[in-house]
Design a protein around this motif. Structure first.
Motif, PDB file in Angstrom:
ATOM      1  N   TRP A   1       0.798  -1.217   0.000  1.00 38.96           N
ATOM      2  CA  TRP A   1       0.000   0.000   0.000  1.00 38.96           C
ATOM      3  C   TRP A   1       0.841   1.282   0.000  1.00 38.96           C
ATOM      4  O   TRP A   1       0.570   2.198  -0.793  1.00 38.96           O
ATOM      5  CB  TRP A   1      -0.977  -0.007   1.173  1.00 38.96           C
ATOM      6  CG  TRP A   1      -1.738   1.288   1.319  1.00 38.96           C
ATOM      7  CD1 TRP A   1      -1.615   2.210   2.317  1.00 38.96           C
ATOM      8  CD2 TRP A   1      -2.729   1.807   0.429  1.00 38.96           C
ATOM      9  NE1 TRP A   1      -2.464   3.270   2.110  1.00 38.96           N
ATOM     10  CE2 TRP A   1      -3.160   3.050   0.949  1.00 38.96           C
ATOM     11  CE3 TRP A   1      -3.286   1.345  -0.760  1.00 38.96           C
ATOM     12  CZ2 TRP A   1      -4.122   3.838   0.330  1.00 38.96           C
ATOM     13  CZ3 TRP A   1      -4.258   2.132  -1.384  1.00 38.96           C
ATOM     14  CH2 TRP A   1      -4.667   3.352  -0.845  1.00 38.96           C
TER      15      TRP A   1
ATOM     16  N   PHE B   1      -2.080   9.277   1.580  1.00 37.88           N
ATOM     17  CA  PHE B   1      -2.958   8.135   1.865  1.00 37.88           C
ATOM     18  C   PHE B   1      -2.324   7.155   2.847  1.00 37.88           C
ATOM     19  O   PHE B   1      -3.019   6.358   3.476  1.00 37.88           O
ATOM     20  CB  PHE B   1      -3.308   7.392   0.572  1.00 37.88           C
ATOM     21  CG  PHE B   1      -4.400   8.044  -0.237  1.00 37.88           C
ATOM     22  CD1 PHE B   1      -4.999   9.219   0.180  1.00 37.88           C
ATOM     23  CD2 PHE B   1      -4.834   7.481  -1.436  1.00 37.88           C
ATOM     24  CE1 PHE B   1      -5.996   9.820  -0.573  1.00 37.88           C
ATOM     25  CE2 PHE B   1      -5.841   8.062  -2.178  1.00 37.88           C
ATOM     26  CZ  PHE B   1      -6.422   9.241  -1.755  1.00 37.88           C
ATOM     27  N   ILE B   2      -0.996   7.187   2.962  1.00 41.88           N
ATOM     28  CA  ILE B   2      -0.311   6.244   3.856  1.00 41.88           C
ATOM     29  C   ILE B   2      -0.744   6.472   5.301  1.00 41.88           C
ATOM     30  O   ILE B   2      -0.878   5.525   6.086  1.00 41.88           O
ATOM     31  CB  ILE B   2       1.220   6.392   3.712  1.00 41.88           C
ATOM     32  CG1 ILE B   2       1.644   6.060   2.274  1.00 41.88           C
ATOM     33  CG2 ILE B   2       1.946   5.480   4.715  1.00 41.88           C
ATOM     34  CD1 ILE B   2       3.119   6.328   1.991  1.00 41.88           C
TER      35      ILE B   2
ATOM     36  N   ARG C   1      -9.563   0.532   4.287  1.00 33.79           N
ATOM     37  CA  ARG C   1      -9.632   0.552   2.819  1.00 33.79           C
ATOM     38  C   ARG C   1     -10.798  -0.284   2.322  1.00 33.79           C
ATOM     39  O   ARG C   1     -11.504   0.094   1.390  1.00 33.79           O
ATOM     40  CB  ARG C   1      -8.314   0.052   2.230  1.00 33.79           C
ATOM     41  CG  ARG C   1      -7.159   1.028   2.409  1.00 33.79           C
ATOM     42  CD  ARG C   1      -5.937   0.598   1.616  1.00 33.79           C
ATOM     43  NE  ARG C   1      -5.333  -0.631   2.097  1.00 33.79           N
ATOM     44  CZ  ARG C   1      -4.423  -0.688   3.067  1.00 33.79           C
ATOM     45  NH1 ARG C   1      -4.043   0.420   3.690  1.00 33.79           N
ATOM     46  NH2 ARG C   1      -3.902  -1.852   3.432  1.00 33.79           N
TER      47      ARG C   1
ATOM     48  N   ALA D   1       0.609   4.158  -2.936  1.00 28.63           N
ATOM     49  CA  ALA D   1       0.243   5.536  -2.619  1.00 28.63           C
ATOM     50  C   ALA D   1       1.272   6.517  -3.177  1.00 28.63           C
ATOM     51  O   ALA D   1       0.917   7.573  -3.737  1.00 28.63           O
ATOM     52  CB  ALA D   1       0.095   5.703  -1.110  1.00 28.63           C
ATOM     53  N   ARG D   2       2.557   6.161  -3.043  1.00 27.84           N
ATOM     54  CA  ARG D   2       3.599   7.047  -3.576  1.00 27.84           C
ATOM     55  C   ARG D   2       3.567   7.095  -5.100  1.00 27.84           C
ATOM     56  O   ARG D   2       3.728   8.162  -5.700  1.00 27.84           O
ATOM     57  CB  ARG D   2       4.967   6.572  -3.080  1.00 27.84           C
ATOM     58  CG  ARG D   2       5.228   6.911  -1.612  1.00 27.84           C
ATOM     59  CD  ARG D   2       6.681   6.644  -1.232  1.00 27.84           C
ATOM     60  NE  ARG D   2       6.956   5.215  -1.158  1.00 27.84           N
ATOM     61  CZ  ARG D   2       6.838   4.506  -0.039  1.00 27.84           C
ATOM     62  NH1 ARG D   2       6.444   5.079   1.093  1.00 27.84           N
ATOM     63  NH2 ARG D   2       7.108   3.220  -0.046  1.00 27.84           N
TER      64      ARG D   2
ATOM     65  N   ARG E   1      -0.155  10.140  -4.127  1.00 28.34           N
ATOM     66  CA  ARG E   1      -0.986  10.388  -2.942  1.00 28.34           C
ATOM     67  C   ARG E   1      -0.317   9.770  -1.710  1.00 28.34           C
ATOM     68  O   ARG E   1      -0.884   8.926  -1.033  1.00 28.34           O
ATOM     69  CB  ARG E   1      -2.395   9.827  -3.154  1.00 28.34           C
ATOM     70  CG  ARG E   1      -3.203  10.534  -4.233  1.00 28.34           C
ATOM     71  CD  ARG E   1      -3.375  12.044  -3.967  1.00 28.34           C
ATOM     72  NE  ARG E   1      -3.977  12.326  -2.698  1.00 28.34           N
ATOM     73  CZ  ARG E   1      -5.297  12.517  -2.523  1.00 28.34           C
ATOM     74  NH1 ARG E   1      -6.105  12.462  -3.571  1.00 28.34           N
ATOM     75  NH2 ARG E   1      -5.776  12.794  -1.319  1.00 28.34           N
ATOM     76  N   GLU E   2       0.883  10.234  -1.421  1.00 25.14           N
ATOM     77  CA  GLU E   2       1.600   9.717  -0.273  1.00 25.14           C
ATOM     78  C   GLU E   2       0.840   9.985   1.028  1.00 25.14           C
ATOM     79  O   GLU E   2       1.010   9.269   2.018  1.00 25.14           O
ATOM     80  CB  GLU E   2       2.990  10.354  -0.207  1.00 25.14           C
ATOM     81  CG  GLU E   2       3.941   9.664   0.749  1.00 25.14           C
ATOM     82  CD  GLU E   2       5.387  10.066   0.535  1.00 25.14           C
ATOM     83  OE1 GLU E   2       6.226   9.667   1.361  1.00 25.14           O
ATOM     84  OE2 GLU E   2       5.663  10.776  -0.453  1.00 25.14           O
TER      85      GLU E   2
END
Length: 401
Positions: free
Chosen positions: A263, A275-276, A287, A267-268, A272-273
């Motif tokens: 995940w 989102f981590i 999720r 995300a990276r 959308r880092e």
């Protein structure tokens, strides 16, 4: 010329269309001497497949090129006693006899296991049917579209959701996996013969292979499992095992089964880092609970770049994903070419599709173009001991062309 593992193995391909003849093709790829037995005049009706409505227009008989490479053709009328006598003589010296005639037709043409086995105790008699060799449907004709795809439940199961119509199959999509199962049966019998010196009767069918392809869910049904509602892509339960449309209309499918580990990398990659650590998506339960929301977000993100761009971004980051391929991709697929999935015909630049197995240290023969109807009739008959006078008599009777 490379001879192959099965050099000297004599195979009679007394079958039509795809699944059974394709098993003979695999044997030929590894050096077997395959004789295609087909009726005089029109030959195997499969020769005409590309002329049927809905098939792509081509100057080449693409279907015949694929299934009948490396083979020799004997045009033999098995409805005539003289033709049956020729087949019996060939079977007496053959290693493998392949047929997909229904049991009743085999009986009528003198081609049953009971009729051929006494001629050759080492013969592998391999029969393929639509629905098996027992029961009320034993003589029922079957194609992969009905006996494999429809009967097994696959046609129903691959629908996007319960409100869409059942999905049609494409030509040969069940036949070719069936051919590999049938090939496996033949090779198993050859191994048994190495141990016992005796031939045997092996069989397979479209229906059984179809259920085998659907067997994970079919087994669940056999175990009395309770099935949930079938959900569309937009309502999938897991956003990271879903498919998404790219800017250029191509599709990509994520298969992040180890999503806890993967995940952060995803995300990276999608920019959308945040989102981590986002409380909505930071955990697997979160999720999954918000899968519809996450799918909508992913739809917007993947629509901003082309497939080629996404492949470059996602590759090398430990992410499991796939490209939803289209036929236009195949001729120049570097991975297929490097792994000899696609190989050229002998003395030609045209590519064909190799059988999907390889054996280290044993190269396959280079594919040879398929024969014309009866192209090798005289050669085959002479090798079987017929002299010129006998061949002329067979031709005069109409048993051979």
């Amino acid at each position: 010329m490379e001879k192959g593992i099965f050099e000297g193995l004599k195979v009679l391909d007394c079958a039509s269309f795809i699944a059974a003849p394709a098993a003979a093709t695999v044997l030929s790829d590894f050096g077997a001497d395959v004789i295609k037995i087909e009726p005089p005049g029109s030959g195997d009706p499969y020769r005409n497949l590309p002329n049927l409505p809905g098939y792509p227009a081509s100057q080449h008989n693409f279907a015949w090129l694929l299934e009948s490479r490396n083979k020799k053709s004997l045009a033999l009328d098995l409805s005539k006693p003289e033709g049956q006598a020729v087949l019996h003589r060939l079977a007496a010296e053959a290693d493998v006899f392949i047929t997909n005639f229904p049991p009743a037709v085999r009986e009528r043409l003198g081609l049953t296991h009971a009729q051929l086995a006494p001629l050759n105790e080492r013969l592998i008699y391999a029969s393929f049917t639509g629905y098996g060799e027992k029961g009320e449907e034993a003589n029922k004709p079957g194609f992969d579209s009905n006996a494999y795809w429809a009967r097994s439940g696959l046609m129903d199961l691959v629908r996007a959701d319960e409100n869409t119509t059942p999905a049609r199959s494409v030509a040969g999509m069940g036949d070719h996996p069936c051919a590999m199962a049938f090939y496996g049966a033949i090779v198993t019998a050859l191994y048994k013969r190495e141990r016992t010196g005796k031939g045997s009767h092996v069989s397979s069918n479209l229906m059984a292979n179809g259920v085998w392809a659907a067997s994970v869910l079919a087994q669940a049904k056999l175990c009395g499992a309770k099935f949930g509602e079938r959900r569309s892509r937009e309502h999938a339960l897991n956003a990271v095992t879903n498919h998404y449309k790219c800017k250029d209309g191509r599709w990509i499918i994520l298969s992040l089964l180890n999503e806890e580990r993967q995940w952060p990398a995803l995300a990276r990659c999608i920019g959308r880092e945040d989102f981590i650590t986002d409380e909505r998506f930071a955990t697997k339960p979160g999720r999954h609970a918000r899968s519809l929301e996450l799918i909508r977000i992913f739809d917007e993100i993947f629509a901003t770049r082309t497939l080629a761009e996404w492949r470059q971004i996602l590759d090398g980051n430990g992410l499991v994903f796939g490209v939803v391929g289209i036929l236009d991709d195949i001729p120049n697929d570097r991975q297929m070419l490097d792994n000899e999935v696609l190989v050229p015909f002998e003395n030609d630049t045209m590519l064909t599709i190799s059988s999907p197995i390889w054996v280290d240290g044993s190269k396959k023969v280079q594919p040879r173009k398929p024969p014309g109807i009866g192209e090798h009739s005289d050669e085959i008959l002479r090798q079987a001991g017929y002299d010129d006078a006998a061949i002329r008599q067979l031709r005069a009777s109409g048993a051979v062309a």
